[in-house]
Design an enzyme around this catalytic site. Structure first.
Site, mmCIF file in Angstrom:
data_model
loop_
_atom_site.group_PDB
_atom_site.id
_atom_site.type_symbol
_atom_site.label_atom_id
_atom_site.label_comp_id
_atom_site.label_asym_id
_atom_site.label_seq_id
_atom_site.Cartn_x
_atom_site.Cartn_y
_atom_site.Cartn_z
ATOM 1 N N SER A 127 44.317 44.075 32.222
ATOM 2 C CA SER A 127 45.756 43.882 32.616
ATOM 3 C C SER A 127 46.526 43.417 31.675
ATOM 4 C CB SER A 127 45.767 42.702 33.625
ATOM 5 O OG SER A 127 46.938 42.350 34.013
ATOM 6 N N GLU A 129 48.601 41.363 31.756
ATOM 7 C CA GLU A 129 48.901 39.998 31.831
ATOM 8 C C GLU A 129 48.180 39.321 30.618
ATOM 9 O OE1 GLU A 129 50.647 37.885 33.712
ATOM 10 O OE2 GLU A 129 51.609 39.448 34.935
ATOM 11 N N TYR A 151 44.750 34.120 36.242
ATOM 12 C CA TYR A 151 44.363 35.252 36.233
ATOM 13 C C TYR A 151 44.250 35.936 35.182
ATOM 14 C CZ TYR A 151 45.569 40.173 37.348
ATOM 15 O OH TYR A 151 45.401 41.476 37.039
#
Length: 330
Positions: A127, A129, A151
């Protein structure tokens, strides 16, 4: 007939990927946690050709059983707890599933390869992120990770573990560092779908206010249907590598609101939007935008759906769903 096993099959990416693979003549197996998964009816309607297997990313033995049944040529690990806000509320569970689950499916795939005497190509859903507090704009495969949520930390663990298995065991294991990708199949808890659904409901008189957090946060948004093709292309390469998948264009939440509300004929969204501190991140990720030069060059992949078209597609789907529901009641 080539065979594929997809974890996270009931998510938007899982459904689009299953459609793609079925269209290419694959036999597709989907791993589902629990027999009473509420998303199974939707999955059966959208991709009826998928064969469902029960398993859990936290249970290595169930993964081994699923691999034995599916006998896959390709494994796509899309399963995760993927909502950033939820990861702060349940950091332990997010870590177990989104990080530890990657280790389990990698190990299960490695053991299956040994037992079956075959090679399996593995995809890990990494990801954007992971870049978090970005150290370079735009972000590429060589940009340093600085995750800013449980996460993102869990995704970074899964990414590095996949690279480690590739380098240590010679597995054909690739990571797709996907930037934000959306669709009408996105869950309503994610901000893009939250906005598209609110625009449709406000226009229909079913909702008065939309609660949001930081309107200045900027993201690189693409269409999930485009991004799953990149996943498949990665596993068709002779050598496993990691790729950033993105549009290379950044938009703010304000831009998202502009397009969504304009799509329903509302030119001024400010009266309908309220800033709620509950939706502000503990550590904000301000500006994510990807450099997919490597994917363009090596995979021949390019995004086809632009930002405006994507948001309009999502709003239109929500408007149509509301209209259909009203018609059914009438």
């Amino acid at each position: 007939m080539r065979r594929a096993l997809i974890t996270g099959i009931t998510g938007q990416d899982g459904m689009y990927l299953a459609e793609l693979l079925l269209g290419k003549g694959y036999q597709v197996y989907g791993l589902v946690r629990g027999q009473n998964n509420p998303k199974l009816p939707s999955l059966a309607e959208v991709v009826p050709g998928v064969k469902i297997l029960t398993g859990d990313l936290l249970d290595l033995s169930s993964l081994m059983s699923a691999l034995t049944v599916a006998q896959p040529d390709e494994v796509y690990n899309l399963g995760a707890i993927s909502l950033v806000a939820y990861s702060w509320e349940n950091a332990r569970l997010t870590t177990d599933v989104t990080a530890g689950g990657v280790l389990n499916i990698l190990e299960a795939t490695r053991l299956y390869e040994q037992q079956a005497g075959t090679r399996v190509r593995f995809y890990q859903a990494s990801s954007s992120e992971m870049f978090g507090k970005v150290q370079q704009v735009p972000q590429s495969e060589s940009t340093r990770f600085w995750p800013r949520s449980p996460y993102a930390v869990a995704k970074a663990f899964g990414h590095h573990m996949t690279v480690t298995y590739r380098e240590s065991y010679g597995m054909h294991a690739s990571c797709g560092i996907l930037f934000n990708h959306e669709s009408p199949r996105r869950g309503p808890e994610f901000v893009t779908r939250k906005v598209s659904l609110a625009a449709a409901r406000i226009k229909a008189g079913l909702q008065e206010q939309l609660m949001l957090g930081n309107l200045d946060a900027r993201r690189d948004w693409g269409f999930a249907g485009d991004y799953v093709e990149a996943m498949w292309r990665m596993l068709q390469q002779d050598q496993a590598e990691d790729y950033v998948i993105s549009t290379g264009t950044m938009h703010s939440i304000r831009d998202l609101l502009d397009v969504a509300f304009t799509a329903v004929g509302i030119t001024e969204w400010a009266p309908f939007v309220t800033i709620d501190p509950r939706f502000l991140r503990r550590a904000e990720v301000d500006a994510l935008v990807g450099d997919s030069t490597k994917a363009h060059r090596q995979l021949g992949w390019w995004p086809r759906v632009g930002f405006t078209e994507l948001v309009q597609m999502m709003v239109r789907a929500d408007v149509d769903a509301i209209t259909s529901a009203r018609t059914a009641v009438a």
